[in-house]
Design a protein around this motif. Sequence first.
Motif, PDB file in Angstrom:
ATOM      1  N   GLU A 106     -21.510  13.586  -8.742  1.00  0.00           N
ATOM      2  CA  GLU A 106     -22.305  14.785  -8.975  1.00  0.00           C
ATOM      3  C   GLU A 106     -23.805  14.578  -9.103  1.00  0.00           C
ATOM      4  OE1 GLU A 106     -20.537  17.266 -11.980  1.00  0.00           O
ATOM      5  OE2 GLU A 106     -18.539  16.994 -11.135  1.00  0.00           O
ATOM      6  N   GLN A 107     -24.333  13.498  -8.556  1.00  0.00           N
ATOM      7  CA  GLN A 107     -25.781  13.349  -8.463  1.00  0.00           C
ATOM      8  C   GLN A 107     -26.250  14.155  -7.253  1.00  0.00           C
ATOM      9  OE1 GLN A 107     -27.253   9.198  -9.001  1.00  0.00           O
ATOM     10  NE2 GLN A 107     -25.062   8.714  -9.161  1.00  0.00           N
ATOM     11  N   GLN A 108     -27.442  14.752  -7.358  1.00  0.00           N
ATOM     12  CA  GLN A 108     -27.967  15.566  -6.266  1.00  0.00           C
ATOM     13  C   GLN A 108     -29.461  15.326  -6.103  1.00  0.00           C
ATOM     14  OE1 GLN A 108     -27.074  19.693  -6.905  1.00  0.00           O
ATOM     15  NE2 GLN A 108     -24.868  19.364  -6.941  1.00  0.00           N
ATOM     16  N   ALA A 109     -29.913  15.435  -4.859  1.00  0.00           N
ATOM     17  CA  ALA A 109     -31.347  15.348  -4.574  1.00  0.00           C
ATOM     18  C   ALA A 109     -31.639  16.228  -3.365  1.00  0.00           C
ATOM     19  CB  ALA A 109     -31.750  13.915  -4.285  1.00  0.00           C
ATOM     20  N   THR A 110     -32.815  16.850  -3.379  1.00  0.00           N
ATOM     21  CA  THR A 110     -33.258  17.696  -2.278  1.00  0.00           C
ATOM     22  C   THR A 110     -34.732  17.427  -2.036  1.00  0.00           C
ATOM     23  OG1 THR A 110     -31.700  19.431  -2.888  1.00  0.00           O
ATOM     24  CG2 THR A 110     -33.507  20.082  -1.482  1.00  0.00           C
ATOM     25  N   SER A 111     -35.123  17.379  -0.766  1.00  0.00           N
ATOM     26  CA  SER A 111     -36.531  17.260  -0.410  1.00  0.00           C
ATOM     27  C   SER A 111     -36.797  18.090   0.832  1.00  0.00           C
ATOM     28  CB  SER A 111     -36.925  15.794  -0.190  1.00  0.00           C
ATOM     29  OG  SER A 111     -36.097  15.209   0.780  1.00  0.00           O
ATOM     30  N   GLU A 112     -38.042  18.504   1.015  1.00  0.00           N
ATOM     31  CA  GLU A 112     -38.436  19.295   2.171  1.00  0.00           C
ATOM     32  C   GLU A 112     -39.721  18.741   2.749  1.00  0.00           C
ATOM     33  OE1 GLU A 112     -38.792  23.407   1.053  1.00  0.00           O
ATOM     34  OE2 GLU A 112     -36.635  23.722   1.197  1.00  0.00           O
ATOM     35  N   TYR A 113     -39.795  18.706   4.089  1.00  0.00           N
ATOM     36  CA  TYR A 113     -40.982  18.207   4.779  1.00  0.00           C
ATOM     37  C   TYR A 113     -41.280  19.084   5.987  1.00  0.00           C
ATOM     38  CZ  TYR A 113     -39.765  13.946   2.229  1.00  0.00           C
ATOM     39  OH  TYR A 113     -39.437  13.054   1.259  1.00  0.00           O
ATOM     40  N   TYR A 114     -42.555  19.334   6.232  1.00  0.00           N
ATOM     41  CA  TYR A 114     -42.999  19.855   7.512  1.00  0.00           C
ATOM     42  C   TYR A 114     -43.171  18.636   8.405  1.00  0.00           C
ATOM     43  CZ  TYR A 114     -43.949  24.486   5.586  1.00  0.00           C
ATOM     44  OH  TYR A 114     -43.827  25.723   5.015  1.00  0.00           O
ATOM     45  N   LEU A 115     -42.287  18.450   9.362  1.00  0.00           N
ATOM     46  CA  LEU A 115     -42.268  17.217  10.151  1.00  0.00           C
ATOM     47  C   LEU A 115     -43.535  17.016  10.962  1.00  0.00           C
ATOM     48  CD1 LEU A 115     -38.589  17.153  11.473  1.00  0.00           C
ATOM     49  CD2 LEU A 115     -39.512  16.239   9.348  1.00  0.00           C
ATOM     50  N   HIS A 116     -44.192  18.115  11.382  1.00  0.00           N
ATOM     51  CA  HIS A 116     -45.375  17.986  12.239  1.00  0.00           C
ATOM     52  C   HIS A 116     -46.574  17.396  11.501  1.00  0.00           C
ATOM     53  CE1 HIS A 116     -46.766  21.438  10.021  1.00  0.00           C
ATOM     54  NE2 HIS A 116     -47.929  21.326  10.616  1.00  0.00           N
ATOM     55  N   LEU A 117     -46.561  17.407  10.174  1.00  0.00           N
ATOM     56  CA  LEU A 117     -47.708  16.923   9.407  1.00  0.00           C
ATOM     57  C   LEU A 117     -47.864  15.408   9.474  1.00  0.00           C
ATOM     58  CD1 LEU A 117     -47.494  19.108   6.177  1.00  0.00           C
ATOM     59  CD2 LEU A 117     -49.051  19.352   8.117  1.00  0.00           C
ATOM     60  N   HIS A 118     -46.848  14.729   9.921  1.00  0.00           N
ATOM     61  CA  HIS A 118     -46.869  13.278   9.937  1.00  0.00           C
ATOM     62  C   HIS A 118     -47.097  12.794  11.357  1.00  0.00           C
ATOM     63  CE1 HIS A 118     -45.535  13.873   5.906  1.00  0.00           C
ATOM     64  NE2 HIS A 118     -44.589  14.658   6.371  1.00  0.00           N
ATOM     65  N   GLU A 119     -47.832  11.727  11.480  1.00  0.00           N
ATOM     66  CA  GLU A 119     -48.242  11.196  12.781  1.00  0.00           C
ATOM     67  C   GLU A 119     -47.113  11.192  13.802  1.00  0.00           C
ATOM     68  OE1 GLU A 119     -49.377   6.810  14.478  1.00  0.00           O
ATOM     69  OE2 GLU A 119     -49.806   7.281  12.410  1.00  0.00           O
ATOM     70  N   GLN A 120     -47.379  11.794  14.953  1.00  0.00           N
ATOM     71  CA  GLN A 120     -46.396  11.797  16.026  1.00  0.00           C
ATOM     72  C   GLN A 120     -46.438  10.456  16.743  1.00  0.00           C
ATOM     73  OE1 GLN A 120     -47.062  15.162  18.553  1.00  0.00           O
ATOM     74  NE2 GLN A 120     -47.083  16.597  16.862  1.00  0.00           N
TER      75      GLN A 120
END
Length: 180
Positions: A106-120
């Motif tokens: 029952e451990q949980q983790a969530t993260s969110e990223y705008y993928l375009h913000l990081h070097e292509q």
Amino acid sequence: MCTFVCWIIFGTNCTYALQISGECLIDELILYDNRRFHSVAYLQQIWWLEVDGELEFCFPAGAYSLFFHLHLGRPYRRMGRRLCGTEHVHGWDVTPTRFQLTTSDEQQATSEYYLHLHEQGGWKLYHVGDFVVSDSDEPIKLKFSMMQIDCTHTKGGLCVDSVFIYPKGYKPEKASIVDT
């Protein structure tokens, strides 16, 4: 709907599955010689994306971090040089991509990223979350996912390679880690 499924058996007490699905207009598996697996999923244009995976394993006691290994742009080689085509990278700036991790205890983790913000043009490790193993004799089941389900626009130009699990705080050489 397009679906890629990969099952890998590491041993009698461990299984691993990674499934990629979404409403795809064009996508393919491309060969790439510098990855753990010899092909990666390249999603040229999609409406929505969902990547799900499961892993059950007896980890040594300790704290761990889980990462998705992603690349914006289509990697290729020309005359021995590694290059990246970014002409199909679009749509990752409208809605963040959500990453989730849950464990059998029952451990949980969530993260969110705008993928375009990081070097292509380079492989990135996107930090999903951390988990702790207290009993190394008891297998722990991990469920992890990556989702971008905004169907108001297309998005594309994403390579999905694999998931990495490292001891918490460990930074591999030459790794580009994206963290919140």
